[in-house]
Scaffold this active site. Structure first.
Site, PDB file in Angstrom:
ATOM      1  N   GLY A   8      44.362 -14.875  24.550  1.00  0.00           N
ATOM      2  CA  GLY A   8      45.307 -15.979  24.346  1.00  0.00           C
ATOM      3  C   GLY A   8      44.930 -16.808  23.133  1.00  0.00           C
ATOM      4  N   ALA A  80      48.178 -15.804  29.227  1.00  0.00           N
ATOM      5  CA  ALA A  80      49.038 -15.880  30.412  1.00  0.00           C
ATOM      6  C   ALA A  80      50.485 -15.967  29.973  1.00  0.00           C
ATOM      7  CB  ALA A  80      48.699 -17.122  31.245  1.00  0.00           C
ATOM      8  N   SER A 123      45.109 -23.759  36.840  1.00  0.00           N
ATOM      9  CA  SER A 123      46.108 -24.790  36.504  1.00  0.00           C
ATOM     10  C   SER A 123      46.381 -25.736  37.663  1.00  0.00           C
ATOM     11  CB  SER A 123      47.404 -24.072  36.117  1.00  0.00           C
ATOM     12  OG  SER A 123      48.479 -24.975  36.106  1.00  0.00           O
ATOM     13  N   GLU A 125      49.164 -26.557  38.397  1.00  0.00           N
ATOM     14  CA  GLU A 125      50.368 -26.049  39.070  1.00  0.00           C
ATOM     15  C   GLU A 125      50.009 -25.396  40.414  1.00  0.00           C
ATOM     16  OE1 GLU A 125      53.956 -25.925  38.278  1.00  0.00           O
ATOM     17  OE2 GLU A 125      53.154 -27.700  37.336  1.00  0.00           O
ATOM     18  N   TYR A 147      54.758 -18.792  38.746  1.00  0.00           N
ATOM     19  CA  TYR A 147      53.605 -19.084  37.878  1.00  0.00           C
ATOM     20  C   TYR A 147      52.465 -19.694  38.695  1.00  0.00           C
ATOM     21  CZ  TYR A 147      50.673 -21.575  34.504  1.00  0.00           C
ATOM     22  OH  TYR A 147      49.591 -22.052  33.803  1.00  0.00           O
ATOM     23  N   ASN A 176      47.978 -30.784  32.830  1.00  0.00           N
ATOM     24  CA  ASN A 176      48.759 -30.615  31.592  1.00  0.00           C
ATOM     25  C   ASN A 176      48.006 -31.176  30.389  1.00  0.00           C
ATOM     26  OD1 ASN A 176      50.579 -30.707  33.917  1.00  0.00           O
ATOM     27  ND2 ASN A 176      52.208 -30.439  32.408  1.00  0.00           N
ATOM     28  N   ARG A 182      51.523 -27.498  20.630  1.00  0.00           N
ATOM     29  CA  ARG A 182      52.119 -27.137  21.915  1.00  0.00           C
ATOM     30  C   ARG A 182      53.387 -26.310  21.704  1.00  0.00           C
ATOM     31  NH1 ARG A 182      51.424 -26.216  27.305  1.00  0.00           N
ATOM     32  NH2 ARG A 182      51.959 -27.976  28.637  1.00  0.00           N
ATOM     33  N   VAL A 187      57.686 -29.890  27.941  1.00  0.00           N
ATOM     34  CA  VAL A 187      58.464 -31.123  27.864  1.00  0.00           C
ATOM     35  C   VAL A 187      57.959 -32.120  26.827  1.00  0.00           C
ATOM     36  CG1 VAL A 187      57.360 -32.495  29.731  1.00  0.00           C
ATOM     37  CG2 VAL A 187      59.815 -32.697  29.289  1.00  0.00           C
TER      38      VAL A 187
HETATM   39  P1  NAP Z   1      50.259 -20.681  25.493  1.00  0.00           P
HETATM   40  O1  NAP Z   1      50.310 -21.525  24.282  1.00  0.00           O
HETATM   41  O2  NAP Z   1      51.524 -20.250  26.153  1.00  0.00           O
HETATM   42  O3  NAP Z   1      49.427 -19.358  25.095  1.00  0.00           O
HETATM   43  C1  NAP Z   1      49.408 -18.219  25.917  1.00  0.00           C
HETATM   44  C2  NAP Z   1      48.649 -17.113  25.210  1.00  0.00           C
HETATM   45  O4  NAP Z   1      48.641 -15.956  26.056  1.00  0.00           O
HETATM   46  C3  NAP Z   1      49.267 -16.671  23.866  1.00  0.00           C
HETATM   47  O5  NAP Z   1      48.215 -16.412  22.956  1.00  0.00           O
HETATM   48  C4  NAP Z   1      49.959 -15.377  24.239  1.00  0.00           C
HETATM   49  O6  NAP Z   1      50.093 -14.474  23.172  1.00  0.00           O
HETATM   50  C5  NAP Z   1      48.982 -14.826  25.264  1.00  0.00           C
HETATM   51  N1  NAP Z   1      49.530 -13.774  26.101  1.00  0.00           N
HETATM   52  C6  NAP Z   1      50.671 -13.794  26.845  1.00  0.00           C
HETATM   53  N2  NAP Z   1      50.837 -12.627  27.478  1.00  0.00           N
HETATM   54  C7  NAP Z   1      49.783 -11.842  27.149  1.00  0.00           C
HETATM   55  C8  NAP Z   1      49.395 -10.540  27.487  1.00  0.00           C
HETATM   56  N3  NAP Z   1      50.123  -9.744  28.287  1.00  0.00           N
HETATM   57  N4  NAP Z   1      48.227 -10.055  26.978  1.00  0.00           N
HETATM   58  C9  NAP Z   1      47.493 -10.806  26.139  1.00  0.00           C
HETATM   59  N5  NAP Z   1      47.818 -12.042  25.759  1.00  0.00           N
HETATM   60  C10 NAP Z   1      48.956 -12.559  26.258  1.00  0.00           C
HETATM   61  O7  NAP Z   1      49.362 -21.349  26.616  1.00  0.00           O
HETATM   62  P2  NAP Z   1      48.300 -22.572  26.514  1.00  0.00           P
HETATM   63  O8  NAP Z   1      49.015 -23.857  26.703  1.00  0.00           O
HETATM   64  O9  NAP Z   1      47.447 -22.358  25.331  1.00  0.00           O
HETATM   65  O10 NAP Z   1      47.466 -22.343  27.842  1.00  0.00           O
HETATM   66  C11 NAP Z   1      46.304 -21.508  27.853  1.00  0.00           C
HETATM   67  C12 NAP Z   1      46.014 -21.072  29.282  1.00  0.00           C
HETATM   68  O11 NAP Z   1      45.789 -22.208  30.094  1.00  0.00           O
HETATM   69  C13 NAP Z   1      47.149 -20.309  29.960  1.00  0.00           C
HETATM   70  O12 NAP Z   1      46.560 -19.368  30.834  1.00  0.00           O
HETATM   71  C14 NAP Z   1      47.884 -21.377  30.757  1.00  0.00           C
HETATM   72  O13 NAP Z   1      48.547 -20.770  31.836  1.00  0.00           O
HETATM   73  C15 NAP Z   1      46.717 -22.237  31.178  1.00  0.00           C
HETATM   74  N6  NAP Z   1      46.995 -23.656  31.409  1.00  0.00           N
HETATM   75  C16 NAP Z   1      47.630 -24.401  30.454  1.00  0.00           C
HETATM   76  C17 NAP Z   1      47.816 -25.762  30.660  1.00  0.00           C
HETATM   77  C18 NAP Z   1      48.487 -26.623  29.625  1.00  0.00           C
HETATM   78  O14 NAP Z   1      48.938 -27.725  29.981  1.00  0.00           O
HETATM   79  N7  NAP Z   1      48.567 -26.211  28.377  1.00  0.00           N
HETATM   80  C19 NAP Z   1      47.319 -26.362  31.836  1.00  0.00           C
HETATM   81  C20 NAP Z   1      46.667 -25.578  32.769  1.00  0.00           C
HETATM   82  C21 NAP Z   1      46.481 -24.232  32.533  1.00  0.00           C
HETATM   83  P3  NAP Z   1      51.371 -14.503  22.164  1.00  0.00           P
HETATM   84  O15 NAP Z   1      51.039 -15.529  21.144  1.00  0.00           O
HETATM   85  O16 NAP Z   1      51.397 -13.115  21.661  1.00  0.00           O
HETATM   86  O17 NAP Z   1      52.568 -14.871  23.000  1.00  0.00           O
HETATM   87  O1  F7E Z   2      57.340 -29.437  32.560  1.00  0.00           O
HETATM   88  C1  F7E Z   2      60.073 -31.705  33.608  1.00  0.00           C
HETATM   89  C2  F7E Z   2      59.854 -30.443  34.421  1.00  0.00           C
HETATM   90  O2  F7E Z   2      57.474 -27.270  31.341  1.00  0.00           O
HETATM   91  C3  F7E Z   2      56.783 -30.679  32.924  1.00  0.00           C
HETATM   92  C4  F7E Z   2      52.317 -25.525  31.575  1.00  0.00           C
HETATM   93  O3  F7E Z   2      51.437 -25.717  30.490  1.00  0.00           O
HETATM   94  O4  F7E Z   2      51.483 -27.473  32.695  1.00  0.00           O
HETATM   95  C5  F7E Z   2      52.657 -26.869  32.190  1.00  0.00           C
HETATM   96  O5  F7E Z   2      53.611 -26.668  33.221  1.00  0.00           O
HETATM   97  C6  F7E Z   2      57.770 -31.461  33.762  1.00  0.00           C
HETATM   98  C7  F7E Z   2      58.423 -30.661  34.881  1.00  0.00           C
HETATM   99  O6  F7E Z   2      55.216 -28.166  32.098  1.00  0.00           O
HETATM  100  C8  F7E Z   2      62.480 -30.869  31.042  1.00  0.00           C
HETATM  101  O7  F7E Z   2      60.817 -30.347  35.485  1.00  0.00           O
HETATM  102  C9  F7E Z   2      62.255 -32.400  32.558  1.00  0.00           C
HETATM  103  O8  F7E Z   2      58.409 -31.419  36.051  1.00  0.00           O
HETATM  104  O9  F7E Z   2      56.346 -29.232  30.231  1.00  0.00           O
HETATM  105  P1  F7E Z   2      56.635 -28.483  31.464  1.00  0.00           P
HETATM  106  P2  F7E Z   2      54.735 -27.774  33.572  1.00  0.00           P
HETATM  107  O10 F7E Z   2      55.790 -27.105  34.340  1.00  0.00           O
HETATM  108  O11 F7E Z   2      54.075 -28.989  34.140  1.00  0.00           O
HETATM  109  C10 F7E Z   2      50.808 -26.728  33.706  1.00  0.00           C
HETATM  110  C11 F7E Z   2      49.557 -27.486  34.082  1.00  0.00           C
HETATM  111  C12 F7E Z   2      50.574 -25.312  33.336  1.00  0.00           C
HETATM  112  O12 F7E Z   2      49.611 -24.692  33.779  1.00  0.00           O
HETATM  113  C13 F7E Z   2      51.670 -24.613  32.612  1.00  0.00           C
HETATM  114  O13 F7E Z   2      51.184 -23.450  31.935  1.00  0.00           O
HETATM  115  O14 F7E Z   2      58.838 -31.883  32.920  1.00  0.00           O
HETATM  116  N1  F7E Z   2      61.157 -31.588  32.642  1.00  0.00           N
HETATM  117  N2  F7E Z   2      63.069 -31.974  31.591  1.00  0.00           N
HETATM  118  C14 F7E Z   2      61.266 -30.634  31.704  1.00  0.00           C
HETATM  119  N3  F7E Z   2      60.448 -29.615  31.379  1.00  0.00           N
HETATM  120  C15 F7E Z   2      60.816 -28.812  30.361  1.00  0.00           C
HETATM  121  N4  F7E Z   2      60.006 -27.791  29.995  1.00  0.00           N
HETATM  122  N5  F7E Z   2      62.008 -29.010  29.695  1.00  0.00           N
HETATM  123  C16 F7E Z   2      62.884 -30.033  29.990  1.00  0.00           C
HETATM  124  O15 F7E Z   2      63.920 -30.160  29.380  1.00  0.00           O
END
Ligand code: NAP
Ligand code: F7E
Length: 334
Positions: A8, A80, A123, A125, A147, A176, A182, A187
């Protein structure tokens, strides 16, 4: 020089972690999947210093081969399918990558590189319909999306490989976190880009879903540091990483629009397409274990994050760069 493998690496967190670890003197191997157009935008500043290894979490054999070839000391599994709405559209793919992908990597480690330390990107989530406020390491899980369910599986497999095979396998339960890097569909980025577009006269409305959902949100750079700290501990464990504060999507709008001198109520419109089949209403983490054991605490506040993102998007839109409109790709029919 220790070697780290990051899956990733092209994602938000992967790019921050790679930068951080290069700064510490690691050799960084970034796993990148094949695409017809390779997007390494987030790695622009460090691309010549990261070794890119082609691989995919769907392919067990390539994971074994990468571990054999590079013999990493630390493995960060950040790859992921990470967007919650997509997990309803593509639940099987989400399970294959976000859930089973973890087992594929753990099996590869167990087979060819059992001394490596492993980090799993779990996460908040997983807490979903929360059983306890604030959520901590011992709070029971109640995922509310494919997810979330996939992440619960990945978390428990990490714990099981630790307990069954003695792997140094750690699960970071991250709340988050955003940044100027990002993904556009999440959101806080949708809001910061929306504010910048409206401010520059490129849009006149911002369609959003549920404004009352509450999230605990920090800065991705701070969270990358926490990942590394977890793997420096003698014993593997699970850690919640969060700010301890919660803010509604409405507050995010208020802070972001105000920063640009605008009133969000003039621009944000309710759009049913962005509501979810099941919502996670309230997330707020208790990061006290991470503070106590890792000495970690966030440096950037929520308000600073939103300001940083709006400023970065204003700059982005003032440059010549074209920003794709992902809105239609991320809507959800109930
Ligand atoms: P992201 O920006 O969506 O990056 C996801 C990465 O996974 C990208 O590099 C993507 O590659 C790669 N990927 C997707 N499918 C794959 C596959 N089949 N094989 C290999 N690589 C693959 O996510 P992020 O925000 O950096 O989050 C990093 C990790 O933390 C994820 O596992 C996410 O679920 C978890 N997480 C995120 C948050 C948050 O708020 N950001 C919070 C809690 C947990 P491509 O560039 O090719 O698409
Ligand atoms: O939504 C509300 C939506 O898609 C946040 C991922 O990084 O964090 C992320 O998951 C909230 C939700 O993130 C819109 O309903 C309102 O309640 O930005 P989100 P998420 O679902 O919290 C967790 C920790 C991860 O692990 C995940 O990988 O915002 N919301 N209006 C909206 N959300 C989006 N996307 N778009 C809207 O228009």
């Amino acid at each position: 020089m220790p070697t780290a493998l990051i899956t990733g690496v092209t994602g938000q967190d992967g790019s921050y972690l790679a930068e951080f670890m290069l700064g510490l003197g690691y050799q960084v191997i970034g796993m990148v999947r094949r695409a017809s157009v390779v997007r390494l935008d987030r790695l622009e500043a460090i691309q010549d210093r990261v070794i890119l290894a082609q691989g995919d979490l769907l392919d067990q054999v390539c994971l074994v081969r990468i571990l054999q070839e590079y013999e990493p000391d630390e493995i960060y599994n950040l790859a992921a399918q990470s967007f919650v709405p997509t997990s309803w559209h593509q639940p099987i793919l989400t399970g294959e990558v976000t859930a089973l992908g973890v087992t594929r990597m753990l099996e590869a480690i167990r087979t060819v590189r059992p001394s490596a330390r492993f980090y799993q990107a779990s996460s908040s989530e997983m807490f979903g319909k929360v059983r306890e406020v604030p959520q901590k390491e011992t709070t029971p899980f109640y995922p509310r999306s494919p997810y979330g369910a996939a992440k619960v599986y990945g978390h428990w497999m990490t714990v099981n490989y630790r307990e069954s095979y003695g792997l140094h396998a750690t699960s970071g339960i991250l709340f988050n976190h955003g940044s100027p890097r990002r993904g556009l569909e999440f959101v806080e980025r949708k809001i910061s880009l929306g504010v910048a577009s409206i401010k520059l006269g490129l849009a006149d409305k911002l369609p959003l879903g549920n404004l009352e959902a509450r999230r605990d949100m920090g800065f991705a750079g701070d969270y990358a540091r926490a990942m590394w700290l977890m793997l420096q501990q003698d014993e593997p464990d699970d850690y919640v990483v969060a700010t301890g504060e919660t803010h509604s999507v409405r507050e995010m709008c208020d802070i972001a629009f105000s920063h640009a001198g605008l009133d969000y109520q003039d621009y944000v419109v309710r759009d049913e397409r962005f509501f979810r089949p099941a919502e996670v209403d309230l997330l707020v983490g208790d990061p006290s274990k991470a503070g106590r054991v890792l000495g970690w605490e966030p440096q950037i506040t929520f308000t600073e994050l939103m300001h940083m993102m709006v400023d970065a998007d204003l700059e982005l839109l003032r440059s010549d760069e074209r920003v794709p409109d992902v809105t239609e790709m991320t809507t959800l029919r109930r």
